[in-house]
Design a protein around this motif. Structure first.
Motif, PDB file in Angstrom:
ATOM      1  N   ASP A 128      53.807  62.077  51.305  1.00 12.70           N
ATOM      2  CA  ASP A 128      53.451  61.539  49.987  1.00 12.70           C
ATOM      3  C   ASP A 128      54.704  61.164  49.196  1.00 12.70           C
ATOM      4  O   ASP A 128      55.827  61.263  49.700  1.00 12.70           O
ATOM      5  CB  ASP A 128      52.528  62.519  49.234  1.00 12.70           C
ATOM      6  N   ARG A 130      56.302  62.524  46.990  1.00 13.13           N
ATOM      7  CA  ARG A 130      57.299  63.561  46.711  1.00 13.13           C
ATOM      8  C   ARG A 130      58.001  64.016  47.977  1.00 13.13           C
ATOM      9  O   ARG A 130      58.773  64.969  47.964  1.00 13.13           O
ATOM     10  CB  ARG A 130      56.628  64.759  46.037  1.00 13.13           C
ATOM     11  N   GLU A 132      56.472  65.245  50.590  1.00 12.27           N
ATOM     12  CA  GLU A 132      55.774  66.359  51.247  1.00 12.27           C
ATOM     13  C   GLU A 132      54.888  65.833  52.379  1.00 12.27           C
ATOM     14  O   GLU A 132      54.289  64.772  52.262  1.00 12.27           O
ATOM     15  CB  GLU A 132      54.900  67.115  50.234  1.00 12.27           C
ATOM     16  N   VAL A 134      51.555  65.955  54.333  1.00  8.65           N
ATOM     17  CA  VAL A 134      50.183  66.336  53.979  1.00  8.65           C
ATOM     18  C   VAL A 134      49.252  65.992  55.134  1.00  8.65           C
ATOM     19  O   VAL A 134      49.361  64.926  55.736  1.00  8.65           O
ATOM     20  CB  VAL A 134      49.719  65.556  52.715  1.00  8.65           C
ATOM     21  N   ARG A 135      48.332  66.900  55.421  1.00  8.87           N
ATOM     22  CA  ARG A 135      47.351  66.639  56.466  1.00  8.87           C
ATOM     23  C   ARG A 135      45.973  66.542  55.818  1.00  8.87           C
ATOM     24  O   ARG A 135      45.656  67.290  54.895  1.00  8.87           O
ATOM     25  CB  ARG A 135      47.358  67.780  57.483  1.00  8.87           C
ATOM     26  N   ALA A 136      45.163  65.638  56.308  1.00  9.82           N
ATOM     27  CA  ALA A 136      43.784  65.532  55.810  1.00  9.82           C
ATOM     28  C   ALA A 136      42.883  65.078  56.939  1.00  9.82           C
ATOM     29  O   ALA A 136      43.342  64.460  57.900  1.00  9.82           O
ATOM     30  CB  ALA A 136      43.701  64.546  54.641  1.00  9.82           C
ATOM     31  N   LEU A 152      41.119  56.972  52.725  1.00  9.22           N
ATOM     32  CA  LEU A 152      41.862  56.417  51.588  1.00  9.22           C
ATOM     33  C   LEU A 152      43.073  55.610  52.046  1.00  9.22           C
ATOM     34  O   LEU A 152      43.435  54.603  51.446  1.00  9.22           O
ATOM     35  CB  LEU A 152      42.316  57.557  50.666  1.00  9.22           C
ATOM     36  N   SER A 156      45.786  50.886  52.275  1.00  7.82           N
ATOM     37  CA  SER A 156      46.654  51.331  51.177  1.00  7.82           C
ATOM     38  C   SER A 156      48.023  50.652  51.195  1.00  7.82           C
ATOM     39  O   SER A 156      48.795  50.798  50.257  1.00  7.82           O
ATOM     40  CB  SER A 156      46.835  52.847  51.240  1.00  7.82           C
ATOM     41  N   ARG A 343      44.651  56.454  39.029  1.00  8.51           N
ATOM     42  CA  ARG A 343      44.759  57.921  39.042  1.00  8.51           C
ATOM     43  C   ARG A 343      45.123  58.436  40.437  1.00  8.51           C
ATOM     44  O   ARG A 343      45.893  59.386  40.570  1.00  8.51           O
ATOM     45  CB  ARG A 343      43.437  58.546  38.604  1.00  8.51           C
ATOM     46  N   VAL A 344      44.549  57.792  41.449  1.00  8.47           N
ATOM     47  CA  VAL A 344      44.892  58.174  42.824  1.00  8.47           C
ATOM     48  C   VAL A 344      46.381  57.963  43.060  1.00  8.47           C
ATOM     49  O   VAL A 344      47.087  58.827  43.597  1.00  8.47           O
ATOM     50  CB  VAL A 344      44.057  57.353  43.848  1.00  8.47           C
ATOM     51  N   ALA A 347      48.499  60.548  41.389  1.00 10.98           N
ATOM     52  CA  ALA A 347      48.451  61.864  42.032  1.00 10.98           C
ATOM     53  C   ALA A 347      49.290  61.902  43.313  1.00 10.98           C
ATOM     54  O   ALA A 347      49.926  62.913  43.610  1.00 10.98           O
ATOM     55  CB  ALA A 347      47.001  62.240  42.338  1.00 10.98           C
ATOM     56  N   LEU A 348      49.291  60.797  44.065  1.00  8.70           N
ATOM     57  CA  LEU A 348      49.967  60.830  45.367  1.00  8.70           C
ATOM     58  C   LEU A 348      51.401  60.321  45.307  1.00  8.70           C
ATOM     59  O   LEU A 348      52.228  60.674  46.136  1.00  8.70           O
ATOM     60  CB  LEU A 348      49.174  59.994  46.391  1.00  8.70           C
TER      61      LEU A 348
END
Lengths: 358, 473
Positions: A128, A130, A132, A134-136, A152, A156, A343-344, A347-348
């Motif tokens: 992301d 920052r 970091e 991330v797993r989803a 998502l 993108s 907003r998405v 946040a990311l």
């Protein structure tokens, strides 16, 4: 445009480091979507070094691979086990990567039957804004745990994160295929045929409409039933030329070889009914068109800088995505700015490392 | 200020938004809303409101946001994960009256519906045009589209065409702070990030869907439904792997074990062979010549897999009977026991046999009966853990058993939920499936939509002490 620096991290940790250190980052796979080029001042972070299939059990009909893995490599592996990615990932012969295919949200003509890239991705790992990891999502075919950030990421454009690993589901490959070409005297008649097919119960792999009046249909399945199915289809279409050895035809479509070199190719989501409005507007222009996925997407090739095309799309309340040709702003036509996507984004990618939307 | 005064003050503001009869506050009226299909949990809301328009929903959400009052959107309350359990002292927004199909466009193959529309009603409305809405949770005669969207509901036919997420094209949503947003479109394709894909399955934590655009698909020309009986559950599980490996792509592959067969048979007389240890149900769908050809191969595979009886649905009525038994299995098994918990874990399809054997062992260890009726083709297990809540300690034992099954699914590389969502029930296990970093990003998304965390508060995310417990274990 200034040629910026290109970083080619060799593992996920150095990719995270690269993201952390650069104020503006533009993730790239093989760069096959030539129009999606980095904005000025952005450092290109290429994921091409992060390649390879990590996990593939043919009995499971799923695989996990690093984002820089060429789609073609995966297709060959799957093919050896009688499996395939049914959405005909575009530009795979040109070298497209799995990560780039998801991030650009592009699917080929085969998306008609079972859905597009967003319907086949099961899970992702991404870095992301920052830095970091991330797993989803997951690696199994059905999963409702946590937010679906894998979907998502589809479309993108790398502006929410750098995808480094993906899991997909795959399907058994059909053992036989046939393609039909139907010519009608004029666009409206061909368009009528496309719409009749759209609500019929024929199981078709692909339905494309090419102006002025040609409908291309692809059927797939078992060799013993295919002749009967083709016959029934021809009865419905009142004709149609069966094209043998059809793989070349569709390869040309998937690779956009019909787009003249140097032209801009734009993807325009549309609906079957609105295809006629769009064609009426585009007919007087110098463009080339192909309406694919049963009339759910228009591929428009434009000979010059597509400002006029963008205006035209906006008038029709449509949006477009630049795919091939000279680089430029990715989105054309109607500008969507909704409170949800901003907003998405916040946040990311809170510091805007990956560039803004639209 | 006393609690009673505070409550009266809060309700006064809300009463201004609704006429008498559409705001429920008396204990007797609230009782029906205290629980959903996960009956082990109960909570009493402050009030239940029954909006009839989207404007009323928006006004209610804005009111909740202004006053920091948590809310839970509710359809028919069929959530098996406690997803629509009220927040104590919060507001339940019951959406059943927003049940209009706003537009049905057969030529574009879409339906635009309000969130309270019942799943099956979409297919009923589309039927005259030869179309239907594919996701078919067992609760489809009552469950609503809004709930399906919130929890990314599945059903028996996900193998070929996916879950709810694969059938939603566009959404209008009121976010938890009252902003109304629209995203997605009527096309199957889009540009830009897949926001619809993010919203579907977000468990009501971002806000409430006010309008949902659904994709409809043409009804298959033909079905062939095969029922095969096995002497052991494991043999049926292995048969699934063989069907999948054969290269067939059935519309549905389901398994029922002895307990579920007996219960379903007693409840709906589906005509199942009652002496079977397990039944495998495989349904082919598509063009007539294709399914005929596939059937030949399917029957070969099934017979070679050790089935001692193989039956083909004779006609549509027979097929409906077979499915009625399958879809009614949860409630039928429920009759065998005062209470039950339904689990929804997923394992890789090649690990089904191992998972089933392990569940049987756990069932013996805990001394609780477990019935298995599940979407075998997807590896999506549905163990029904039977218990008696009146017996001290039984619910706790049932929950421990359920927890062991979820950990088993994670260990085998699967998921804690295939289609029911995390809800209340599995929230502590989410922290075992995802790292704290993964969850932190999800929390950040949640707070971006809902800074006050008022939308379906307490669901999906592990609560802090549970996080600590997970870290300690």
């Amino acid at each position: 445009m200034r040629t910026g620096a290109v970083l080619r991290p060799s593992d996920v940790d150095s990719l995270r480091e690269a993201v952390r250190q650069q104020p503006r980052v533009w993730p790239r796979g093989a760069g096959t979507k030539t129009a999606l080029a980095p904005p000025e001042g952005a450092v290109v972070v290429e994921v091409s070094q992060l390649r390879g299939v990590l996990d593939y059990d043919p009995a499971e009909f799923t695989f996990t691979a690093l984002a820089g893995t060429p789609v073609r490599e995966v297709e060959e592996l799957l093919g050896r086990h009688g499996q395939y990615l049914p959405f005909d990932p575009p530009l795979s012969a040109a070298g497209a990567t799995l990560g780039g295919t998801l991030a650009s949200g592009l699917s080929g003509p085969g998306r008609y039957r079972y859905g597009g890239v967003r319907d086949f991705v099961l899970g992702v790992r991404f870095v992301d804004g920052r830095g970091e990891l991330v797993r989803a999502g997951g690696k199994v075919v059905k999963n409702a745990a946590g937010f679906d950030l894998a979907k998502l990421m589809a479309g993108s454009l790398g502006r929410l994160g750098v995808v480094v690993e993906l899991s997909f589901k795959v399907f058994p490959a059909p053992r036989a295929r046939a393609s039909l070409r139907v010519d009608r005297p004029g666009f409206e008649a061909a368009w009528g045929l496309l719409r009749a097919l759209y609500t019929s119960s024929f199981d078709l792999e692909a339905v494309d409409l090419v102006p002025p009046g040609t409908v291309w249909v692809r059927v797939a399945g078992r060799p013993e039933s295919l002749p009967t199915r083709v016959q029934r289809l021809r009865a419905f279409l009142q004709g149609g030329e069966v094209v043998e050895g059809d793989s070349g035809i569709w390869e040309e479509v998937r690779e956009f070889r019909w787009v003249p070199s140097g032209w801009t190719l734009v993807k325009v989501p549309v609906t079957p009914r609105r295809v006629l409005d769009l064609e009426r507007e585009l007919l007087p222009t110098a463009s080339l068109r192909r309406y694919s996925a049963g009339g759910n997407v228009a591929w428009v090739a434009w000979p010059e800088e597509p400002a006029a095309l963008s205006d035209l799309l906006e008038r029709l309340d449509l949006r477009g995505l630049r795919v091939l040709g000279p680089p430029g702003l990715p989105f054309l036509g109607r500008v969507d700015s909704d409170g949800f996507s901003s907003r998405v984004k916040q946040a990311l990618d809170p510091v805007g490392r990956f560039g803004p939307y639209p | 200020m006393t609690e009673a005064v505070d409550r009266a003050r809060v309700l006064q503001g809300l009463r201004a938004l609704y006429p008498e009869g559409r705001i429920l506050t008396r204990p007797a009226e609230l009782a029906a809303y205290e629980s959903d299909a996960l009956t082990a949990f109960r909570a009493r809301p402050l009030a239940v409101v029954l909006p009839e328009t989207r404007e009323e929903v928006v006004a209610t959400v804005r009111w909740c946001h202004r006053h920091g009052v948590p809310f839970v959107a509710r359809g028919s309350g069929t959530s098996l994960s406690g997803g629509s359990l009220p927040v104590p002292e919060g507001i339940v927004i019951a959406l059943n009256r927003l049940n209009r199909i706003l537009r049905l466009d057969p030529e574009e193959r879409i339906a635009v519906v309000e969130p309270g529309v019942v799943n099956l009603d979409v297919s009923r409305a589309a039927a005259p045009f030869g179309l239907y809405y594919a996701p078919d949770p067992s609760s489809q005669p009552v469950c609503t589209i809004g709930g399906n969207v919130a929890f990314n509901s599945g059903g028996a036919h996900c193998l070929k065409y996916g879950m709810t997420s694969n059938h939603v094209l566009a959404l209008e949503v009121v976010l938890a702070d009252g902003e109304v947003v629209r995203f997605g479109g009527e096309s199957l394709e889009g540009v830009g990030p897949d926001l619809v894909g993010l919203f579907v399955g977000s468990e009501g934590l971002f806000g409430i869907a006010l309008e949902v655009t659904l994709r409809l698909v043409p009804k298959p020309e033909a079905y062939r439904t095969v029922l095969a009986a096995y002497r052991s559950l494991e043999a049926a599980g292995d048969a699934v792997a063989q069907v999948v490996a054969s290269g067939l792509l059935p519309g549905a592959v389901e398994i029922m074990d002895r307990l579920s067969i007996e219960a379903a048979e007693a409840a709906v007389h589906a005509g199942y062979p009652e002496d079977a240890a397990a039944l495998l149900l495989v349904e082919l769908e598509g063009e007539e010549p294709e399914v005929e050809a596939e059937l030949v191969e399917l029957l070969e595979v099934v017979r070679a897999s050790g089935a001692y009886e193989v039956r083909l649905a004779r006609d549509e009525a027979d097929r409906q009977r077979i499915w009625k038994g399958r879809k009614g299995a949860f409630s039928a098994v429920g009759r065998l026991s005062p209470d039950y918990l339904v689990q929804d874990g997923v394992v890789p399809r090649t690990r089904l046999g191992i998972a089933l054997a392990e569940i049987e062992r756990l069932s013996r260890k805990y001394g609780l009966r477990v019935a298995n009726v599940f979407h075998a083709g997807d590896g999506n297990l549905h163990p029904l853990i039977l218990y008696d809540g009146r017996q001290p300690g039984q619910l706790q034992r049932a929950e421990e058993l359920a927890g062991e099954i979820l950990r088993l699914c994670i260990r085998l590389g699967g998921s804690i939920t295939g289609e029911h969502g995390v809800g209340m029930e599995k929230r502590q296990y989410l922290a075992e499936m995802f790292s704290e970093q993964d969850l932190e990003v999800m929390r950040r998304l949640r707070r971006a939509m809902d800074p006050g965390e008022i939308a379906n508060r307490g669901k999906m995310f592990p609560v802090p002490q549970q996080l600590e417990a997970a870290a300690a274990s």
